[in-house]
Each structure stands twice: as C-alpha cells, then as structure tokens.
Design an enzyme around this catalytic site. Structure first.
Site, short mmCIF file in Angstrom:
data_model
loop_
_atom_site.label_atom_id
_atom_site.label_comp_id
_atom_site.label_asym_id
_atom_site.label_seq_id
_atom_site.Cartn_x
_atom_site.Cartn_y
_atom_site.Cartn_z
N ASP A 28 0.83 -1.20 0.00
CA ASP A 28 0.00 0.00 0.00
C ASP A 28 0.87 1.25 0.00
O ASP A 28 1.99 1.24 0.50
CB ASP A 28 -0.86 0.05 1.27
CG ASP A 28 -1.79 -1.13 1.38
OD1 ASP A 28 -1.92 -1.61 2.51
OD2 ASP A 28 -2.36 -1.55 0.37
N ASP A 29 0.30 2.34 -0.50
CA ASP A 29 0.86 3.68 -0.34
C ASP A 29 2.29 3.82 -0.88
O ASP A 29 3.14 4.43 -0.24
CB ASP A 29 0.81 4.11 1.13
CG ASP A 29 -0.58 4.02 1.70
OD1 ASP A 29 -1.52 4.35 0.98
OD2 ASP A 29 -0.72 3.61 2.87
N CYS A 64 -7.38 -0.02 0.92
CA CYS A 64 -6.60 -1.22 1.19
C CYS A 64 -7.40 -2.52 1.19
O CYS A 64 -7.20 -3.40 0.36
CB CYS A 64 -5.90 -1.04 2.53
SG CYS A 64 -5.07 -2.51 3.11
#
Length: 136
Positions: A28-29, A64
C-alpha cells in the site's frame, strides 16, 4: 481402472516437477507523487531495478482492504462485499470468512493444485491467520 490411476499418478508427478513458482507482492501507499518508495531502497534495488516497475497501473478500489479482497478473489468490490477497512464494512467479516475466502486464488492453489502457500504481512487489516495459507 488401474491404468487410469497410474495415469493420474504419473500426470500429477510430472506436473509437480514442472509447476512454476508464483510470487505476488502487494503493498500500500507506494505512489511516486507522495514518495512512498523513498524509504524502501532495497525494494527499489531488487524489484524495481532488477525486476519490473509499472508506469501506469490501476487498482480495483483505492482502499486497502477492498482492493486486497479483489486481488485475492478476482472479483470487484460489489461482488466480494468488502466496502471499507472495518469489520462492519466487510474487512475480514463473517461473510468473507464463510464464503469468499474459501475461493481465493491461494485457497485454490493450495487445495486443488497442491501448491505450498505462504503469506507474510497484513492480510485484510484485522487478522493474518487464514485457511488459504500453509504458512503465515
């Protein structure tokens, strides 16, 4: 009947010898704009520089848990019923555990194709222990 059993055994043995490894990395991210990859120098070195980097990629859902549900099942968010990152929103809910988790790609690889499966890291925000993996 004996010939059929021998054929199935030999076919399974051959398949086991030629089956390919599958490695799926989900993170993620890590977007370029927000410098998400900046602290991950080893990841950039071994995967980005020696592997592959996607210049134009898409996510089924920009959150997510719903996106991981889509990756694991091959279904869109409205079909796997994970709508946000909370239990109330379907993230590792009873609906997921009782139904959709039994048909993830990992469960299919483990139960139907005899792959050894391993998972490290965050699963669906709430818990890391699942029926889909031999090791976690």
């Amino acid at each position: 009947m004996l010939i059929l059993k021998i054929f199935v055994f030999v076919t399974s043995a051959i398949y086991a010898c030629i089956a390919k490894n599958i490695i799926l990395i989900v993170a993620d991210d890590l977007d370029v704009v927000l410098d998400g990859m900046t602290p991950l120098s080893s990841t950039r070195k071994y995967i980005g520089e020696q592997g592959v980097t996607f210049k134009n990629a898409f996510a089924a859902v920009p959150i997510c848990c719903p996106n991981r549900g889509s990756i694991l099942t091959g279904r869109y968010q409205h079909n796997h019923k994970i709508f946000n990152n909370s239990l109330e929103g379907g993230c590792y809910s009873q609906t997921w555990r009782a139904g959709y988790e039994k048909n993830t790609f990992a469960t299919i690889l483990k139960n139907r194709m005899n792959y050894n499966t391993f998972y490290a890291g965050k699963y669906l925000n709430q818990i890391s222990i699942t029926i889909s993996w031999h090791q976690y």
